[in-house]
Motif scaffolding. Structure first.
Motif, short mmCIF file in Angstrom:
data_model
loop_
_atom_site.label_atom_id
_atom_site.label_comp_id
_atom_site.label_asym_id
_atom_site.label_seq_id
_atom_site.Cartn_x
_atom_site.Cartn_y
_atom_site.Cartn_z
N THR A 17 0.92 -1.18 -0.12
CA THR A 17 -0.17 0.20 -0.14
C THR A 17 0.82 1.28 0.00
O THR A 17 0.58 2.15 -0.74
N PHE A 20 2.43 1.78 -3.57
CA PHE A 20 1.58 2.51 -4.77
C PHE A 20 0.76 3.58 -4.51
O PHE A 20 0.68 4.54 -5.17
N ILE A 23 3.33 6.25 -5.07
CA ILE A 23 3.04 6.79 -6.67
C ILE A 23 1.99 7.79 -7.05
O ILE A 23 2.14 8.60 -7.52
N VAL A 24 0.87 7.37 -6.37
CA VAL A 24 -0.47 7.95 -6.64
C VAL A 24 -0.26 9.59 -6.25
O VAL A 24 -0.40 10.62 -6.81
N LEU A 27 1.85 11.68 -8.34
CA LEU A 27 1.21 12.05 -9.41
C LEU A 27 0.43 13.20 -9.24
O LEU A 27 0.05 14.08 -10.04
N THR A 28 -0.34 12.87 -8.24
CA THR A 28 -1.65 13.94 -7.75
C THR A 28 -1.01 15.27 -7.79
O THR A 28 -1.56 16.39 -8.28
N THR A 31 0.19 16.78 -10.81
CA THR A 31 -0.93 17.23 -12.05
C THR A 31 -1.90 18.36 -11.24
O THR A 31 -2.77 18.85 -11.89
N HIS A 34 -2.35 21.50 -12.80
CA HIS A 34 -3.19 21.41 -14.15
C HIS A 34 -4.66 21.28 -14.02
O HIS A 34 -5.46 21.80 -14.62
N VAL A 35 -4.89 20.57 -12.99
CA VAL A 35 -6.66 19.99 -12.52
C VAL A 35 -7.27 21.55 -12.16
O VAL A 35 -8.04 21.77 -12.65
#
Lengths: 210, 209
Positions: A17, A20, A23-24, A27-28, A31, A34-35
């Motif tokens: 957990t 992973f 990494i998430v 990435l959030t 970005t 941008h979002v």
């Protein structure tokens, strides 16, 4: 052996957990600007598109943002949530935000109103999730263009939705065929906000007379 | 006929035809019904599924020798969710309109039974390369059925293909079938597609006897 231990699954799950999720999360973070930018831009595009003298279609993302900051005054308490568009210090239009429940998800949009506080210059949505091909037609030009030049009436319903095919007076538009739910809810959203707007305008008129 | 097929070829044919997720295993019907009223939305959804399914099957396979049996489902869900969230984030950041169109359905790939099903049935007991291929072709098998459904729904329901008006269907002589755009239309189309493909399969099986 470590894998035979009773706590091994817990440790294993924890590590997997952690791996992973990091990494998430990364990435959030990468970005998120941008979002946020996309959401803000969608709103700014909607606001500009209801003004009668701005052509949003021809604008780049950058141009939209610069025009927005140039001519739109942010809403504050004195304007009760309404945005005003100004050119050379003079008010050219009001932009009234509307929001409410659609058929599937919230509908959020804006209505442009002329300085006479009665004539609608346009309507646009920056958030809606209605059925594609049916309810989602509210965000397409054929439906939205109907609102241009309509007058906010002093009757119970400032703007009236009629069945497609009927003849319209100057405060009426055609509902979307096959999307009764979306149409009803949107009519409600629009009228709730327009009634507030109407009451407020009456107060302002009285104030200016004093 | 089947003697000469290599193992990869067999995986491809299994995923696309003999063991097609939609009309043979009848898995993943939820999203089949939800996103097939516009061809473009369906394409993006299929790409997302291809990405998620092939990579999560491979990842599950890489970890298969370390994962304790009793928590393997948890680990699988985690891996699937990981890839789906990546797709979701990328769509939100770089294609906000599409992200808005698909709404919650991207996130719902996590619960798409095909993904979990292939990870459990194949990824868990086969090497990563094979698991990847199995995932890839199951996803493609799913995609082509979805696209067939979407093409007919968009054409009959809206008279367009990929948003472009199709002659005759967008004209006044074609009374648009609104039900095709609504969820029930997906049920009808799915039933017809399953019927047609199963009939072809059955006819072939009878012949080979």
């Amino acid at each position: 052996m470590i894998r035979k231990q009773s706590w091994f699954p817990i440790l294993y799950m924890f590590c997997v957990t952690a791996f992973f999720s990091s990494i998430v999360i990364g990435l959030t973070r990468l970005t998120s600007e941008h979002v946020e930018g996309n959401e803000k831009l969608a709103f700014e595009r909607a606001v500009l598109s209801v003004l009668s003298d701005v052509d949003v279609e021809a604008m780049t993302r950058l141009k939209i943002h610069s025009t927005f900051t140039e001519i739109i005054d942010e809403s504050d308490e004195s304007s009760e949530g309404v945005y005003t568009a100004k050119r050379e210090g003079k008010i050219i239009a009001y932009v009234l935000p509307i929001a409410g429940r659609g058929f599937w998800a919230p509908i959020k949009g804006v209505i442009g109103i002329e300085t006479d506080r009665k004539t609608i210059t346009g309507i646009a949505f920056y958030e809606q999730n209605e059925t594609p091909g049916l309810g989602a037609e509210i965000s397409k030009a054929p439906f939205r263009n109907q609102f241009e030049g309509k007058m906010i009436s002093s009757q119970a319903k400032p703007i009236n939705f009629r069945r497609p095919g009927t003849t319209l007076s100057d405060n009426e538009v055609h509902a979307v065929t096959g999307a009764t739910q979306t149409s009803n809810r949107l009519e409600n959203i629009i009228n709730t906000e327009l009634k507030k707007w109407r009451d407020q305008s009456v107060k302002q008129d009285e104030n200016s007379r004093l | 006929m089947k003697v000469a097929e290599s193992k990869t070829q067999k995986l491809i044919i299994e995923g696309l035809w003999h063991n097609n997720p939609v009309f043979k295993q009848v898995l993943g019907i939820c999203s089949t019904l939800a996103v097939t009223n516009l061809v473009l939305n369906t394409m993006v959804m299929c790409l997302a599924l291809v990405f998620t399914l092939s990579l999560s099957a491979a990842t599950v396979s890489i970890l298969r020798n370390f994962t304790p049996r009793n928590i393997r489902m948890m680990v699988e869900t985690l891996i699937i969710a990981f890839y789906v969230i990546i797709v979701d984030i990328l769509l939100k950041a770089y294609w906000p309109e599409m992200s808005g169109n698909l709404g919650p359905y991207v996130g719902l790939i996590i619960t798409n039974c095909i993904v979990m099903g292939r990870c459990e049935a194949y990824g868990n007991s086969n090497p990563p390369g094979k698991a990847f291929m199995d995932g890839l072709f199951n996803a493609l098998g799913y995609s082509f059925v979805l696209l067939i459904i979407a093409v007919f729904r968009e054409l009959f329901g809206m008279g367009t293909f990929l948003g472009v008006s199709v002659p005759y269907f967008s004209g006044p002589y074609w009374d648009k079938w609104i039900i095709m755009v609504m969820p029930p239309g997906a049920f009808f189309m799915l039933a017809v597609v399953v019927w047609v493909f199963r009939s072809i399969q059955l006819a072939k099986e009878d012949k080979s006897k």
